[in-house]
Write an enzyme that holds these catalytic residues in place. Structure first.
Site, PDB file in Angstrom:
ATOM      1  N   GLN A  72     -13.873 -31.462 -11.611  1.00 45.37           N
ATOM      2  CA  GLN A  72     -13.800 -32.940 -11.829  1.00 45.37           C
ATOM      3  C   GLN A  72     -14.702 -33.661 -12.611  1.00 45.37           C
ATOM      4  O   GLN A  72     -14.803 -34.526 -13.610  1.00 45.37           O
ATOM      5  CB  GLN A  72     -13.430 -33.495 -10.635  1.00 45.37           C
ATOM      6  CG  GLN A  72     -13.125 -34.956 -10.722  1.00 45.37           C
ATOM      7  CD  GLN A  72     -12.913 -35.728  -9.184  1.00 45.37           C
ATOM      8  OE1 GLN A  72     -12.699 -36.911  -9.225  1.00 45.37           O
ATOM      9  NE2 GLN A  72     -12.391 -34.869  -8.274  1.00 45.37           N
ATOM     10  N   GLU A 194     -17.676 -32.967  -3.920  1.00 45.73           N
ATOM     11  CA  GLU A 194     -17.276 -34.414  -3.736  1.00 45.73           C
ATOM     12  C   GLU A 194     -17.989 -35.028  -2.538  1.00 45.73           C
ATOM     13  O   GLU A 194     -18.892 -35.962  -2.309  1.00 45.73           O
ATOM     14  CB  GLU A 194     -16.024 -34.766  -3.770  1.00 45.73           C
ATOM     15  CG  GLU A 194     -15.643 -36.429  -3.433  1.00 45.73           C
ATOM     16  CD  GLU A 194     -16.264 -37.237  -4.313  1.00 45.73           C
ATOM     17  OE1 GLU A 194     -16.610 -38.352  -3.980  1.00 45.73           O
ATOM     18  OE2 GLU A 194     -16.186 -36.843  -5.860  1.00 45.73           O
ATOM     19  N   ASP A 223     -17.939 -36.979  -7.528  1.00 47.12           N
ATOM     20  CA  ASP A 223     -17.392 -36.254  -8.945  1.00 47.12           C
ATOM     21  C   ASP A 223     -17.330 -37.204 -10.094  1.00 47.12           C
ATOM     22  O   ASP A 223     -17.927 -37.300 -11.031  1.00 47.12           O
ATOM     23  CB  ASP A 223     -16.324 -35.504  -8.575  1.00 47.12           C
ATOM     24  CG  ASP A 223     -16.551 -34.231  -7.961  1.00 47.12           C
ATOM     25  OD1 ASP A 223     -17.302 -33.751  -8.535  1.00 47.12           O
ATOM     26  OD2 ASP A 223     -15.756 -33.743  -7.329  1.00 47.12           O
ATOM     27  N   GLY A 302     -22.405 -58.472   0.234  1.00 45.87           N
ATOM     28  CA  GLY A 302     -22.932 -59.307  -1.074  1.00 45.87           C
ATOM     29  C   GLY A 302     -23.414 -60.511  -0.330  1.00 45.87           C
ATOM     30  O   GLY A 302     -23.770 -61.531  -0.660  1.00 45.87           O
ATOM     31  N   GLY A 303     -23.519 -60.595   1.197  1.00 45.26           N
ATOM     32  CA  GLY A 303     -24.168 -61.794   1.754  1.00 45.26           C
ATOM     33  C   GLY A 303     -23.059 -62.829   2.069  1.00 45.26           C
ATOM     34  O   GLY A 303     -23.446 -63.732   3.014  1.00 45.26           O
TER      35      GLY A 303
END
Length: 483
Positions: A72, A194, A223, A302-303
């Site tokens: 992959q 992976e 991957d 993100g806050g």
């Protein structure tokens, strides 16, 4: 005069290969100078194409990739380069090929979706690298290609005799790009897959709910994520080669790639050293933090507080959910939509700091509203007020989404043995370089085509190669007759 011509002819015949190379280089240099004179502004760049948009060739037209990848991570990289226009020649073992051709097979006798969805728009050549003729073909391929890409176990390429020194001697312009599990260090000789990459790169420790164990994500960030990183490295090396004239090695370690995708968690680790992470729901619930970034369930990274909420039909549909973010600038609109206008002025809810210890109760209240709408109805209403949200789309919904077909993000292609199947198209859209998404190649499908047209073998040489066994699988030993 005749003698001078004869002398010149004799000298030309006696030229050494290095002299010929200098002549070729000199001719190329003259062409560059000529091109510079023709340019619109004298800076050596060609004039802008006069062809219609999308008809001036694809971005990587003229670039040839020698693809030694499998499974992959590597195939993700080379398929992306093929979509962008590179001629990708996938080298496979005769009679065997990439192991994923037979893994998770759903159609008897056909290449699996695992293989077909990672190897579209490529050509396949079969070569026995242990056969002397096979080694000659590989050396010629190296001379005729721009980039060699591999994701073998550490040291495997060297054991094949394709060391950096050997490759660079044959073709100083060759770029050798590799995916490895770890970069230089104590684990560089370890094999990585992976989920191992997700664990070693910091993703698993920060995924899941804090009361539960670490989790890996369904997105193949180890991957496929590393393959995308490698593709960027290759394109950068190709661009630098325009200036330097020489190739270089490119390394993308899976641990590094996962960590790059987890950079916000490394950000939070440094913030945690200076105090609690106030945007995490556990802060509002009064749960103390440990020494490392915790698992935070569905908290937004993100806050802005966010959570996955049930929608109408959740009792029978496992994907009847929506992600909802209580972004501060649209708090008033949120209050109006869910029927809580009084929260806009209530000191317990009016400001982000006041809301932090009440986030679970707030999301429970919002969920009572989302449960009355299906996820698409809720999204349509919330988008009118710029309230950030997104439906939880199942793979079935994505496969059937018409807009993704229209943009080429999901593409249906036809295969000679398995029939039509869906694949992911080029995720990078270029306005003057449309992607050409084609089916994956059959094992060795383009072997003779590549030997003849790309490498210039004559029919006689081709016959010798065939008889040598360099491009065909060895005959299976005949079964002994019963006594």
């Amino acid at each position: 005069m005749a003698r001078r011509k004869q002398a010149t002819k004799t000298t030309a015949k006696a030229r050494s290969k290095p002299a010929k190379a200098k002549t070729v280089a000199k001719t190329a240099s003259k062409k560059v100078v000529k091109l510079a004179k023709k340019s619109a502004n004298g800076n050596g760049l060609p004039r802008p194409s006069s062809k219609a948009w999308g008809q001036a060739g694809r971005a990587l037209d003229g670039v040839r990739i020698l693809d030694f990848t499998h499974v992959q991570s590597g195939p993700t990289c080379t398929q992306l380069l093929a979509y962008l226009g590179a001629d990708v020649i996938k080298v496979e073992r005769p009679g065997v090929g990439d192991i994923t051709r037979g893994q998770l097979r759903d159609v008897k006798g056909a290449d699996s979706l695992y293989f077909t969805m990672l190897n579209g728009s490529k050509r396949s050549i079969t070569i026995d690298s242990k056969n002397p003729k096979g080694k000659e073909i590989l050396d010629r391929l190296i001379r005729h290609c721009d980039v060699l890409v591999e994701n073998f176990a550490p040291g495997a390429l060297d054991r094949m005799g394709l060391t950096w020194e050997h490759v660079h001697k044959l073709n100083p312009r060759m770029i050798v790009a590799s995916v490895k599990g770890f970069g230089p260090g104590p684990y560089e000789d370890c094999k990585v897959y992976e989920n191992v990459a997700q664990c070693a790169g910091g993703a698993a420790s920060t995924t899941g709910f804090r009361e539960g164990p670490p989790l890996v994500t369904g997105a193949q960030i180890g991957d496929s994520g590393t393959g995308v990183h490698l593709a960027l490295g290759i394109v950068s090396a190709l661009y630098q080669r325009v200036r330097t004239g020489r190739g270089q090695r490119v390394l993308a370690a899976m641990q590094d790639g996962v960590l790059n995708l987890c950079r916000v968690k490394l950000r939070d680790q440094q913030r945690l050293n200076k105090g609690p992470l106030t945007e995490y729901s556990q802060y509002g619930e009064g749960v103390p933090f440990g020494v490392a970034v915790p698992r935070a369930g569905n908290d937004s990274g993100g806050g802005q507080p966010g959570w996955i909420l049930k929608c109408k039909g959740w009792e029978t549909d496992p994907d009847a959910y929506i992600y909802f973010i209580t972004q501060a600038p649209v708090w008033g609109a949120i209050c109006d939509v869910i029927g809580k206008p009084e929260w806009k002025t209530d000191p317990d809810y009016a400001t982000p700091p006041a809301r932090l210890p009440r986030l679970r109760q707030i999301f429970d209240t919002i969920e009572k509203w989302t449960e009355t709408k299906d996820k698409f109805e809720a999204m349509d209403i919330l988008n009118k007020y710029d309230i950030p949200c997104g439906p939880i789309l199942s793979m079935k919904e994505i496969a059937e989404e018409k807009s993704l077909r229209k943009t080429g993000t999901v593409v249906e292609v036809d295969h000679p043995t398995r029939g039509k199947y869906l694949t992911v198209g080029n995720p990078i859209k270029l306005s003057d370089s449309p992607a050409d998404v084609r089916r994956s190649p059959l094992l060795g499908e383009h072997t003779e085509e590549i030997l003849r047209k790309a490498l210039g073998y004559s029919e006689k040489e081709l016959a010798e190669i065939k008889s040598s066994g360099a491009i065909t699988a060895p005959d299976k030993p005949a079964k002994a007759e019963a006594a």
